[in-house]
Structures are given as C-alpha cells and as structure tokens.
Design a protein around this motif. Structure first.
Motif, PDB file in Angstrom:
ATOM      1  N   PHE A 173       0.813  -1.204   0.000  1.00 55.56           N
ATOM      2  CA  PHE A 173       0.000   0.000   0.000  1.00 55.56           C
ATOM      3  C   PHE A 173       0.849   1.257   0.000  1.00 55.56           C
ATOM      4  CE2 PHE A 173      -2.742  -3.320   1.387  1.00 55.56           C
ATOM      5  CZ  PHE A 173      -3.924  -3.033   0.749  1.00 55.56           C
ATOM      6  N   GLN A 174       0.162   2.340  -0.374  1.00 52.04           N
ATOM      7  CA  GLN A 174       0.862   3.598  -0.588  1.00 52.04           C
ATOM      8  C   GLN A 174       1.347   4.240   0.708  1.00 52.04           C
ATOM      9  OE1 GLN A 174      -1.563   6.409  -2.654  1.00 52.04           O
ATOM     10  NE2 GLN A 174      -0.080   8.041  -2.517  1.00 52.04           N
ATOM     11  N   ASP A 175       0.457   4.337   1.682  1.00 52.60           N
ATOM     12  CA  ASP A 175       0.755   5.154   2.851  1.00 52.60           C
ATOM     13  C   ASP A 175       1.182   4.267   4.020  1.00 52.60           C
ATOM     14  OD1 ASP A 175       0.862   6.846   4.950  1.00 52.60           O
ATOM     15  OD2 ASP A 175      -1.209   7.523   4.854  1.00 52.60           O
ATOM     16  N   PHE A 215       1.790   4.996   6.843  1.00 48.64           N
ATOM     17  CA  PHE A 215       1.266   5.425   8.134  1.00 48.64           C
ATOM     18  C   PHE A 215      -0.158   4.957   8.348  1.00 48.64           C
ATOM     19  CE2 PHE A 215       4.886   8.007   7.436  1.00 48.64           C
ATOM     20  CZ  PHE A 215       5.464   8.069   8.690  1.00 48.64           C
ATOM     21  N   SER A 216      -0.876   4.661   7.285  1.00 48.61           N
ATOM     22  CA  SER A 216      -2.240   4.171   7.513  1.00 48.61           C
ATOM     23  C   SER A 216      -2.372   2.686   7.167  1.00 48.61           C
ATOM     24  CB  SER A 216      -3.252   5.020   6.735  1.00 48.61           C
ATOM     25  OG  SER A 216      -3.562   4.422   5.501  1.00 48.61           O
ATOM     26  N   SER A 217      -1.324   2.085   6.612  1.00 53.99           N
ATOM     27  CA  SER A 217      -1.467   0.678   6.224  1.00 53.99           C
ATOM     28  C   SER A 217      -1.063  -0.275   7.341  1.00 53.99           C
ATOM     29  CB  SER A 217      -0.658   0.389   4.964  1.00 53.99           C
ATOM     30  OG  SER A 217       0.709   0.478   5.229  1.00 53.99           O
ATOM     31  N   LEU A 218      -0.560   0.263   8.473  1.00 56.36           N
ATOM     32  CA  LEU A 218      -0.219  -0.596   9.607  1.00 56.36           C
ATOM     33  C   LEU A 218      -1.125  -0.232  10.775  1.00 56.36           C
ATOM     34  CD1 LEU A 218       3.677  -0.273   9.494  1.00 56.36           C
ATOM     35  CD2 LEU A 218       2.259  -1.935   8.322  1.00 56.36           C
ATOM     36  N   ASN A 219      -1.772  -1.222  11.363  1.00 56.20           N
ATOM     37  CA  ASN A 219      -2.665  -0.959  12.490  1.00 56.20           C
ATOM     38  C   ASN A 219      -1.842  -0.471  13.694  1.00 56.20           C
ATOM     39  OD1 ASN A 219      -4.497  -1.056  14.612  1.00 56.20           O
ATOM     40  ND2 ASN A 219      -5.594  -2.776  13.697  1.00 56.20           N
ATOM     41  N   PRO A 220      -2.115   0.772  14.163  1.00 67.79           N
ATOM     42  CA  PRO A 220      -1.285   1.325  15.235  1.00 67.79           C
ATOM     43  C   PRO A 220      -1.346   0.539  16.539  1.00 67.79           C
ATOM     44  CG  PRO A 220      -3.204   2.707  14.814  1.00 67.79           C
ATOM     45  CD  PRO A 220      -3.142   1.703  13.715  1.00 67.79           C
ATOM     46  N   ARG A 221      -2.358  -0.291  16.702  1.00 65.92           N
ATOM     47  CA  ARG A 221      -2.513  -1.031  17.963  1.00 65.92           C
ATOM     48  C   ARG A 221      -1.866  -2.404  17.917  1.00 65.92           C
ATOM     49  NH1 ARG A 221      -4.333   2.297  22.047  1.00 65.92           N
ATOM     50  NH2 ARG A 221      -5.144   4.055  20.916  1.00 65.92           N
ATOM     51  N   HIS A 222      -1.276  -2.774  16.798  1.00 65.01           N
ATOM     52  CA  HIS A 222      -0.656  -4.096  16.708  1.00 65.01           C
ATOM     53  C   HIS A 222       0.863  -3.977  16.708  1.00 65.01           C
ATOM     54  CE1 HIS A 222      -4.388  -6.119  14.688  1.00 65.01           C
ATOM     55  NE2 HIS A 222      -4.626  -5.667  15.888  1.00 65.01           N
ATOM     56  N   TYR A 233       5.957  -1.348  18.228  1.00 66.29           N
ATOM     57  CA  TYR A 233       4.740  -0.845  17.586  1.00 66.29           C
ATOM     58  C   TYR A 233       5.097   0.056  16.406  1.00 66.29           C
ATOM     59  CZ  TYR A 233       2.032  -2.845  21.285  1.00 66.29           C
ATOM     60  OH  TYR A 233       1.438  -3.743  22.118  1.00 66.29           O
ATOM     61  N   HIS A 281       4.381   2.999  15.514  1.00 62.86           N
ATOM     62  CA  HIS A 281       4.711   4.402  15.721  1.00 62.86           C
ATOM     63  C   HIS A 281       6.167   4.616  16.102  1.00 62.86           C
ATOM     64  CE1 HIS A 281       4.819   4.254  20.173  1.00 62.86           C
ATOM     65  NE2 HIS A 281       3.961   3.266  20.008  1.00 62.86           N
ATOM     66  N   GLU A 282       6.868   3.508  16.399  1.00 64.44           N
ATOM     67  CA  GLU A 282       8.270   3.653  16.782  1.00 64.44           C
ATOM     68  C   GLU A 282       9.204   3.594  15.575  1.00 64.44           C
ATOM     69  OE1 GLU A 282       8.989   1.553  20.816  1.00 64.44           O
ATOM     70  OE2 GLU A 282       7.372   0.451  19.862  1.00 64.44           O
ATOM     71  N   GLU A 304      -5.847   2.190   5.288  1.00 62.10           N
ATOM     72  CA  GLU A 304      -5.345   1.120   4.422  1.00 62.10           C
ATOM     73  C   GLU A 304      -5.115  -0.192   5.158  1.00 62.10           C
ATOM     74  OE1 GLU A 304      -2.020   2.910   2.414  1.00 62.10           O
ATOM     75  OE2 GLU A 304      -3.235   3.337   0.646  1.00 62.10           O
ATOM     76  N   PHE A 305      -4.971  -0.150   6.496  1.00 64.80           N
ATOM     77  CA  PHE A 305      -4.725  -1.437   7.151  1.00 64.80           C
ATOM     78  C   PHE A 305      -5.956  -2.349   7.103  1.00 64.80           C
ATOM     79  CE2 PHE A 305      -5.651   1.323  10.865  1.00 64.80           C
ATOM     80  CZ  PHE A 305      -6.681   0.616  11.467  1.00 64.80           C
TER      81      PHE A 305
END
Lengths: 339, 331
Positions: free
Chosen positions: A102-104, A106-113, A155, A157-158, B224-225
């Motif tokens: 995916f392109q982004d 920052f949005s293609s990885l679930n921040p809670r996982h 995570y 965000h790191e 996207e996730f």
C-alpha cells in the motif's frame, strides 16, 4: 501450472464505474468511469509499471485486480482462473499468491498491533502453521526486508516511514506470493529512502522470483524498476511498451508530454529539450470526452479524434499505442496503418 | 600529560560489539500506545487525584457495612432521642454532629446521615456503572455494525439513534418507574428498582456512544490497514474484532468515564423526584428530596449534595485526564 507463454495475470477490457446517486431514492444520475476498458497481460517474473496523472484510475485498477473493489465489467484472470466475480470465500486461498503493497505506510499498519502481529497476520488469517512457529517465520521475513528481527514486539509508531514501508512489504511476503501489486510503494517516502525501498523490491524479486505490477506517478521510479510500462489516461491505456522503447521513443502524444516533464538533473542539458506543456486539467471522469479522451489537450488533435476512438494497436514490436497520429512510428508500421 | 587522554569509559573501546549489543537490547524495549498513555496519565496530577477519589468511593461502597459498623449507626435505625420533639430538628449544634454521628442526624427520625451517605454511594455507583456498561455495550455493537457495514444497515441504525435521542427520557422514566408495580419480572424491592433504573438510563443513552463509535468506525474503515487485512483474505469478524475494536477502545473508555457522572446525576434526579430507588433505602437524591422539606437544617442537604458534587467532579476530572492521555491530539 503456468507455461512460459501464458500470462500470470491477464486483464481483459476491465471496467469500474462508481455510480453517482442523488436524492432520497438513490437514483443513479451518472457514473465516474474510473477504469474504462483496459487490457494487458503480466508474465511471470516481469515488472509492469503503470504510470499516469492523479485520478487516471491507476489505483482503482490495482484494487480491481486484487478484488478489493468489484469490477463493473471485463475479466481478470489469475493463472488462467477467472477471478472477476469469484466469491471472497473461494478467493481466499488465491490471495496467498497475489498480495498488495500500500501507498501510505502510516495508515497501512494498524497502530494497535505489534510488528510481530502485523507481519504474522497473514499466517493467522490464512490459518497456516509454520515449521518453527509463527514468531520464527516472522523474524526471518523481517530479516529478509532488512529490519532487525528483535523489533518483533515494537509498535509501528516507533518506526520511520521507510521502516514502516518495509514492515508493509514484509507482510506481503509472508505467504510467499507469486505476484505483488504495489500501489505507489514509494511516493509517501523521502527521496533518499525511495531508492532503498525500490532496491529492496528489486532484490526481493530476484531472490523470490516475484512478479510485480508497480503503480506510480514518478516516471524515474518506474523507469528504474519496470520491464514494461503501461501509460494510463482517464481510465484508458494509451500506450504499453517495453521500458526502453517507451522512454526512448514514446509514440503517444500524452506519453511524450509526460516524458518531457521529467526533470533533467544536468542544467546544461536542460535547455536542449523542448518541454511540452499540456493545457488545462484532466477532464472529469464523470463525463469524459468522447472518442479519444486526450483530444481536449492534444496539440495534434484532428476532427477524427473527436469521433472515432483509436484502438490500442501494436505499431512496433511489443509496442502498443492508442492514437490516430502517433509519433516516431517505424516506416513499415506507419504504412500498415495508413493502408 | 597522558592523564587527560585517559577518559573514563575508554575501556569500553576494547569491545565495541558488546556495548552496541547492550545498547540495542535496551533500546528494543517497545512501548505500546497503552503504556505511553499510562505514562502521560501518571504525569497528570489532577486526573490522578480524580482517580484516587473514585477508588476511594468504590472502596467505601464495597465496604459500607464495615465502615458503618465502626464509624456509625445502621442507616435505617431511628434515634428519636437525638431529635428535639417540639421542632422535630436535631438537638445539638450543627445538626447534631458529634464523634458518634459524624455528619449529624436527620430531622424527624434521627437516622445517622454518615451511614446513609456511605450506603447511598452503593446505589449511586452501582446504577451509574451498570447503566454505563449497558449503553456502552449496545452503543458499541450497533455503532460498529452501522459504521462497518454501511448502506441500509447504517441508515436503519442511524435513524433509530435519532428516534432514541428525540425521546423525552425524563418524562418516560417518571412514567415507567411509576407504573411498574412492586413486583415484576421476577424481581422485587431494591433489586427491581435498581434494574429498572439501569435499564431506563442505559437503554436510552446508547445512541450517544453509538454515534461516536459509528463515526470512528467510518474513518477507520477507510484506512489502508483494513484494506490490507481484506487483501489477505480476512473475514468480517476478524476485521471487526482484531483490527477495528483495538482502535475503538480509547474513545469508548473516554466516553464511558465522562458519561458515568451524567448517569450519577440522572439517578440522583430520579430519586429526588421520587421515582428512583424507594425509601427507606438511602440514596443521595432521595436524601436531598427529604432535606428540601427541612431547610432550617442545612447540613441535611449539604452532605448528600457534597457527595454528588465530589463524585461527579472526580469522574469528570479523571475522564478529561484520560482523554488527554489517550488522545493527545484531541485537546
């Protein structure tokens, strides 16, 4: 399963119309023709680059092929199987072979996982048991994409953008796919990181025998990574050729305009080339111009361009163009056209 | 002259690999968003004070019989000897406050106000917590379903929310609580009244959280996730429980802590109006209602009022702190 001559992915006259509805009864008043009849084949081991301006339907095409969107018409064949309207349940085992970057990041990885959960998700979703457990498998993949396997419990965000994109790539590799659709894989990254990620994609291709469809708007990236390049304009394919042919002798006026917009790093050579400046904006895909869709901005447009749509024909060896007045056509092909 | 060169720590140069490995291992302690939120919360003294008060109140409610045994008199016990029979007001200064009766005694019957406040905490917190739980559960389920599936499902649920929000809740609550007999649904007495209040408050306030969850789900669904999970072949339940819900916990938690004080106030209002838990069971709202008849004895109104005030304030402060900690951009 696939013979060398049989394409891994075959797209035939693919269409996607997004309905535009109005009023309480959701009456359809029109349709956005995001992808309007495109056909191409992708062969095993090659990289097909897809370029075009924003809003020309590149990403929609990628999402149709991976069946994140339901095609309106046409056909998608993967390894000879028709997956155009296959149910999600029957599609699930096939998804192992076809993955998407995916392109982004920052949005293609679930921040809670954690990274481990993200890269291990394919195993869990597909119910695959690995020999030494999922954790070991995930750590091997992390190493493969150049990340520290000890980052397993961290995570998203790191991590920096480039690292996050590597995590996304690691996730697509988990199930050892045959084909990867990369939707603008580097456009969200810094230029210095772009090269790293592009090189990583190339190394992985050599190592794992992958087939890529790389969607991008950056012509330099596409030139670096692709074997063949497809140019899209307003939901249509206008030119499809081997990389060398396309970049050195583009035939479609739109491709010519795109090529002339690529910056030249050498200021001394910069003035040697004439830049083609296209007038106006891309017309709305809600009501695209009739016949040749480029005629509103084309400097070579004639009366015929507004009436008759030019078909995508092979004018040189492995070089398809959809134009009534192509440029730099080899002599014999030009005669064939006029005949 | 060689001494300045002998920098402390130069010994480590002998084995830089080991130092690097050590530094790496230390750096690799990943922190989850929850841990980061907890660190932020720990720095917020006001929120911590609120949390302290909440914990104190919960302990008081839990150990009410024990506290009353040592510091008061049973909440239903009459102490007519503490009442001046000519004015029906408590004897002694400040409404009869003494070491024996910490908050004084009620006019008329002389019941121990301290014990009644302590026992009132049970009813207030129980109803507020259970009603919030009910509305959170209904609101989350329907909100996620509406946001995730969209289309006509979303339309139906959203319109239902509008209907519930337009409902004249207080009027309905008064009517319903007045109509239900002393024995119904296989329950009676306080159990029935508490269940009834939990149902009324919880069942009619779910649209508030439902809307928040629906909105969050709508925006998360476009990330996207979610597409990534779908392209891996994930089914609806996997996406809802593994991908969406972990991202919804923060807003749900924040909303829940901010809605608890509202529910405490609503319960107090219903008890004040006489349609809550019935006397003689002590409730803060009920005590305020009785106190209104004895305006010459201000302490009778002050203590239940103070109890409500402190509780609501504590929950609000803690909820604000929690929001700042979990969602620092939302300030």
């Amino acid at each position: 399963m696939t013979t060398p001559n049989e394409p891994l992915l075959s797209v035939q006259d693919l269409q996607k119309y997004f309905p535009v509805t109005k009023g309480l009864l959701k009456r359809q008043v029109g349709a956005v023709k995001a992808v309007d009849g495109i056909s191409f084949d992708v062969f095993k081991g090659e990289t097909l680059g897809v370029v075009g301006e924003s809003g020309c339907g590149k990403s929609t095409m990628g999402r149709l092929v991976t069946r994140l969107l339901e095609p309106t018409g046409g056909k998608v064949l993967f390894e000879g199987q028709d997956i155009t309207h296959m149910s999600q349940g029957r599609l699930r085992p096939l998804r192992r072979d076809m993955q998407m970057i995916f392109q982004d990041p920052f949005s293609s990885l679930n921040p809670r996982h954690t990274v481990g959960a993200i890269v291990g998700a394919p195993f869990r979703i597909q119910g695959i048991k690995t020999e030494h457990g999922t954790k070991k498998a995930v750590q091997e993949i992390l190493e493969l994409v150049g990340l520290n396997p000890e980052h397993y419990n961290r995570y998203p965000h790191e991590f920096s953008g480039g690292q996050r994109q590597r995590i996304g790539i690691a996730r697509t590799l988990a199930l050892k796919p045959k084909m990867i659709i990369a939707d603008e894989p580097v456009s969200a990254l810094d230029v210095s990181i772009q090269a790293q990620v592009v090189n990583l994609l190339e190394d992985l291709q050599n190592e794992l025998d992958l087939t890529y469809v790389v969607i991008a708007h950056d012509l330099s990236v596409v030139r670096h990574i692709s074997d063949r390049v497809a140019v899209m304009y307003l939901g249509k394919l206008v030119e499809l050729a081997d990389r060398k042919d396309l970049y050195e002798s583009p035939m479609h006026p739109y491709t010519n305009a795109l090529m002339s917009a690529v910056p030249i790093p050498d200021p001394a050579r910069r003035n040697d080339r004439e830049r083609i400046r296209l007038q106006g904006d891309v017309p709305s895909p809600l009501s695209p111009p009739p016949a040749c869709r480029f005629h509103t901005r084309c400097w070579k447009a004639q009366a015929i361009c507004k009436v008759e749509e030019p078909p995508l024909v092979e004018l040189a060896s492995r070089h398809q163009v959809a134009c009534h007045f192509p440029e730099k056509v080899p002599q014999e092909a030009a005669e064939a056209v006029s005949a | 002259m060689t001494a300045p060169l002998d920098v402390p720590g130069s010994a480590t140069e002998a084995d830089p690999e080991a130092v690097l490995a050590g530094a790496d291992r230390k750096a690799i302690q990943g922190r989850s968003l929850g841990q980061i939120a907890w660190m932020r919360l720990k720095r917020d003294k006001v929120a911590l004070a609120g949390a302290g008060v909440i914990i104190f109140l919960v302990l008081v409610a839990l150990f009410a019989p024990l506290i009353v045994k040592f510091l008061g008199h049973p909440p239903l016990e009459f102490h007519r000897e503490k009442i001046d029979q000519s004015t029906l007001t408590p004897t002694g200064a400040f409404g009869g406050m003494s070491w024996d009766y910490l908050f004084g005694v009620e006019p008329l019957w002389g019941r121990d106000i301290f014990s009644r406040i302590v026992y009132g905490a049970r009813i207030s917190l129980l109803i507020a917590f259970l009603a919030t739980l009910l509305s959170v559960v209904i609101g989350t389920v329907l909100g996620v379903v509406a946001g995730y599936f969209g289309g006509w499902v979303d339309t139906v649920i959203s319109r239902a929310m509008d209907v519930f929000l337009a409902f004249p809740l207080l009027v309905f609550a008064i009517a319903l609580a007045g109509v239900v007999p002393d024995q119904a649904f296989g329950m009676s007495g306080d159990t029935l009244r508490v269940s009834l209040l939990v149902f009324i408050i919880g069942f009619f306030s779910w649209p508030y959280i439902g809307r928040i969850v629906r909105g969050q789900t709508l925006s998360l669904r476009e990330r996207e996730f979610i597409d990534a999970a779908r392209s891996l072949g994930a089914r609806g339940p996997y996406i809802i429980f593994r991908e969406l819900l972990p991202n919804l916990i923060a807003p749900i938690l924040i909303y829940a802590t901010l809605v608890i004080p509202t529910n405490i106030l609503f319960e107090a209002a219903l008890s004040f109006l006489g349609v809550g838990v019935r006397p003689p069971t002590p409730t803060w709202g009920g005590m305020l209602a009785e106190a209104a008849r004895f305006y010459t004895v201000p302490h009778f109104a002050i203590f239940p009022g103070l109890a409500i005030f402190v509780t609501v304030l504590a929950f609000n402060l803690f909820g604000d702190g929690l929001r700042d900690a979990l969602d620092p951009r939302g300030r």
